[in-house]
Design a protein around this motif. Structure first.
Motif, PDB file in Angstrom:
ATOM      1  N   THR A  35       0.843  -1.191   0.000  1.00 11.36           N
ATOM      2  CA  THR A  35       0.000   0.000   0.000  1.00 11.36           C
ATOM      3  C   THR A  35       0.878   1.240   0.000  1.00 11.36           C
ATOM      4  O   THR A  35       2.092   1.158  -0.124  1.00 11.36           O
ATOM      5  CB  THR A  35      -0.995  -0.051   1.188  1.00 11.36           C
ATOM      6  OG1 THR A  35      -2.012   0.946   1.009  1.00 11.36           O
ATOM      7  CG2 THR A  35      -0.294   0.108   2.528  1.00 11.36           C
ATOM      8  N   GLY A  36       0.260   2.402   0.114  1.00  8.71           N
ATOM      9  CA  GLY A  36       0.998   3.658   0.137  1.00  8.71           C
ATOM     10  C   GLY A  36       0.909   4.400  -1.183  1.00  8.71           C
ATOM     11  O   GLY A  36       0.401   3.882  -2.177  1.00  8.71           O
ATOM     12  N   ILE A 126      -3.240 -12.797  -6.651  1.00  7.67           N
ATOM     13  CA  ILE A 126      -2.938 -11.372  -6.510  1.00  7.67           C
ATOM     14  C   ILE A 126      -4.185 -10.579  -6.863  1.00  7.67           C
ATOM     15  O   ILE A 126      -4.774 -10.770  -7.929  1.00  7.67           O
ATOM     16  CB  ILE A 126      -1.767 -10.974  -7.425  1.00  7.67           C
ATOM     17  CG1 ILE A 126      -0.494 -11.703  -6.970  1.00  7.67           C
ATOM     18  CG2 ILE A 126      -1.571  -9.456  -7.437  1.00  7.67           C
ATOM     19  CD1 ILE A 126       0.682 -11.538  -7.909  1.00  7.67           C
ATOM     20  N   PHE A 127      -4.576  -9.693  -5.951  1.00 14.40           N
ATOM     21  CA  PHE A 127      -5.685  -8.770  -6.187  1.00 14.40           C
ATOM     22  C   PHE A 127      -5.075  -7.384  -6.362  1.00 14.40           C
ATOM     23  O   PHE A 127      -4.849  -6.670  -5.394  1.00 14.40           O
ATOM     24  CB  PHE A 127      -6.664  -8.802  -5.000  1.00 14.40           C
ATOM     25  CG  PHE A 127      -7.484 -10.055  -4.940  1.00 14.40           C
ATOM     26  CD1 PHE A 127      -8.734 -10.105  -5.531  1.00 14.40           C
ATOM     27  CD2 PHE A 127      -7.006 -11.185  -4.289  1.00 14.40           C
ATOM     28  CE1 PHE A 127      -9.502 -11.269  -5.473  1.00 14.40           C
ATOM     29  CE2 PHE A 127      -7.766 -12.344  -4.227  1.00 14.40           C
ATOM     30  CZ  PHE A 127      -9.018 -12.386  -4.826  1.00 14.40           C
ATOM     31  N   ASP A 128      -4.810  -7.044  -7.624  1.00 15.87           N
ATOM     32  CA  ASP A 128      -4.114  -5.804  -7.931  1.00 15.87           C
ATOM     33  C   ASP A 128      -5.090  -4.627  -7.925  1.00 15.87           C
ATOM     34  O   ASP A 128      -6.092  -4.635  -8.636  1.00 15.87           O
ATOM     35  CB  ASP A 128      -3.434  -5.927  -9.298  1.00 15.87           C
ATOM     36  CG  ASP A 128      -2.528  -4.748  -9.605  1.00 15.87           C
ATOM     37  OD1 ASP A 128      -1.863  -4.250  -8.673  1.00 15.87           O
ATOM     38  OD2 ASP A 128      -2.472  -4.344 -10.774  1.00 15.87           O
ATOM     39  N   GLU A 129      -4.785  -3.640  -7.089  1.00 18.49           N
ATOM     40  CA  GLU A 129      -5.575  -2.413  -6.953  1.00 18.49           C
ATOM     41  C   GLU A 129      -6.969  -2.660  -6.378  1.00 18.49           C
ATOM     42  O   GLU A 129      -7.920  -1.951  -6.698  1.00 18.49           O
ATOM     43  CB  GLU A 129      -5.623  -1.657  -8.286  1.00 18.49           C
ATOM     44  CG  GLU A 129      -4.220  -1.256  -8.721  1.00 18.49           C
ATOM     45  CD  GLU A 129      -4.149  -0.493 -10.020  1.00 18.49           C
ATOM     46  OE1 GLU A 129      -5.026  -0.686 -10.882  1.00 18.49           O
ATOM     47  OE2 GLU A 129      -3.207   0.295 -10.168  1.00 18.49           O
ATOM     48  N   THR A 160      -2.990  -5.174  -3.365  1.00 23.43           N
ATOM     49  CA  THR A 160      -2.296  -3.920  -3.622  1.00 23.43           C
ATOM     50  C   THR A 160      -3.277  -2.755  -3.734  1.00 23.43           C
ATOM     51  O   THR A 160      -4.455  -2.936  -3.997  1.00 23.43           O
ATOM     52  CB  THR A 160      -1.456  -3.978  -4.920  1.00 23.43           C
ATOM     53  OG1 THR A 160      -2.314  -3.875  -6.057  1.00 23.43           O
ATOM     54  CG2 THR A 160      -0.620  -5.240  -5.006  1.00 23.43           C
ATOM     55  N   GLY A 161      -2.728  -1.564  -3.554  1.00 28.14           N
ATOM     56  CA  GLY A 161      -3.465  -0.315  -3.738  1.00 28.14           C
ATOM     57  C   GLY A 161      -3.238   0.638  -2.584  1.00 28.14           C
ATOM     58  O   GLY A 161      -2.851   0.237  -1.490  1.00 28.14           O
ATOM     59  N   GLU A 177       4.419  -0.278   3.133  1.00 35.22           N
ATOM     60  CA  GLU A 177       3.886   0.983   2.652  1.00 35.22           C
ATOM     61  C   GLU A 177       4.933   1.654   1.782  1.00 35.22           C
ATOM     62  O   GLU A 177       6.002   2.029   2.257  1.00 35.22           O
ATOM     63  CB  GLU A 177       3.488   1.898   3.799  1.00 35.22           C
ATOM     64  CG  GLU A 177       2.859   3.170   3.295  1.00 35.22           C
ATOM     65  CD  GLU A 177       2.092   3.940   4.355  1.00 35.22           C
ATOM     66  OE1 GLU A 177       1.668   5.066   4.045  1.00 35.22           O
ATOM     67  OE2 GLU A 177       1.897   3.420   5.464  1.00 35.22           O
ATOM     68  N   MET A 178       4.616   1.762   0.479  1.00 34.51           N
ATOM     69  CA  MET A 178       5.491   2.462  -0.443  1.00 34.51           C
ATOM     70  C   MET A 178       5.272   3.967  -0.249  1.00 34.51           C
ATOM     71  O   MET A 178       4.135   4.428  -0.277  1.00 34.51           O
ATOM     72  CB  MET A 178       5.146   2.130  -1.895  1.00 34.51           C
ATOM     73  CG  MET A 178       5.509   0.789  -2.458  1.00 34.51           C
ATOM     74  SD  MET A 178       5.757  -0.605  -1.438  1.00 34.51           S
ATOM     75  CE  MET A 178       5.984  -1.859  -2.678  1.00 34.51           C
TER      76      MET A 178
END
Length: 197
Positions: A35-36, A126-129, A160-161, A177-178
């Motif tokens: 996230t981030g 993977i659940f992207d966004e 992700t998201g 956290e990006m």
């Protein structure tokens, strides 16, 4: 010197003591959240997809906001690697002329992803966004949380998201956290093929 500075590891010398905790155990599966507001959330997830495929795990990707009309590098590599890939979104919401269609697409993506998890056929999904349709109320957070929490024991998840909800962070085993320090977009540079997609 502040108390935090005194506790910080020395960066100019290699560590000499093993930093790993005692009593490490093996988990049947993990939930990882990226996230981030920084770049790299999806990229890190796709790195895990490649790692899992190298171990011969069945891997599936469900993308929520990337249009199936876009040709991304991730999708181009998925097929030769044997990754099951579904890009079920409508693209950027600011480009949409019908947000109800976007919401319906997100709900369909969720139904498909839920079925993938519950089947137990993929060891990594993977659940992207996924955080965006969750935070907009397009998919039922209670149902998503229950599906992820009650997943088959050998199914690992990468989610992700930006703005991961608190329940997701609590459920996760690993959360990164990006943080954006600088981004080419800020200087008016378009997304670059091979770097951004």
């Amino acid at each position: 010197m502040t108390e935090n500075e005194a506790d910080a590891p020395e960066l100019d010398t290699p560590p000499t003591e093993d930093p790993r905790p005692d009593g490490l155990r093996t988990a049947r599966s993990l939930v990882v959240v990226n996230t981030g507001d920084g770049k790299g959330k999806s990229s890190a997830a796709f790195g895990m997809a490649m790692r899992a495929r190298a171990r011969e795990w069945p891997v599936a990707v469900v993308q929520f906001l990337k249009s199936d009309n876009w040709v991304t590098g991730e999708q181009m590599m998925a097929e030769p690697l044997g990754i099951d890939f579904w890009s079920l979104g409508e693209g950027f919401t600011w480009d949409s002329d019908d947000l109800t269609r976007d919401e319906a697409e997100a709900l369909e993506a969720w139904r498909h992803g839920k079925a993938l998890v519950e089947s137990g056929n993929h060891r990594l999904v993977i659940f992207d966004e996924i955080t965006y349709p969750l935070n907009w109320g397009w998919i039922d957070a209670t149902e998503v949380e229950a599906t992820f929490r009650d997943r088959p024991e050998r199914v690992s998840l990468v989610l992700t998201g930006r703005d991961a909800p608190e329940w997701m962070i609590e459920l996760a085993d690993t959360v990164t956290e990006m943080t954006k320090t600088k981004h080419a977009y800020d200087a008016g540079i378009r997304a670059k093929k091979g770097i951004d997609y």
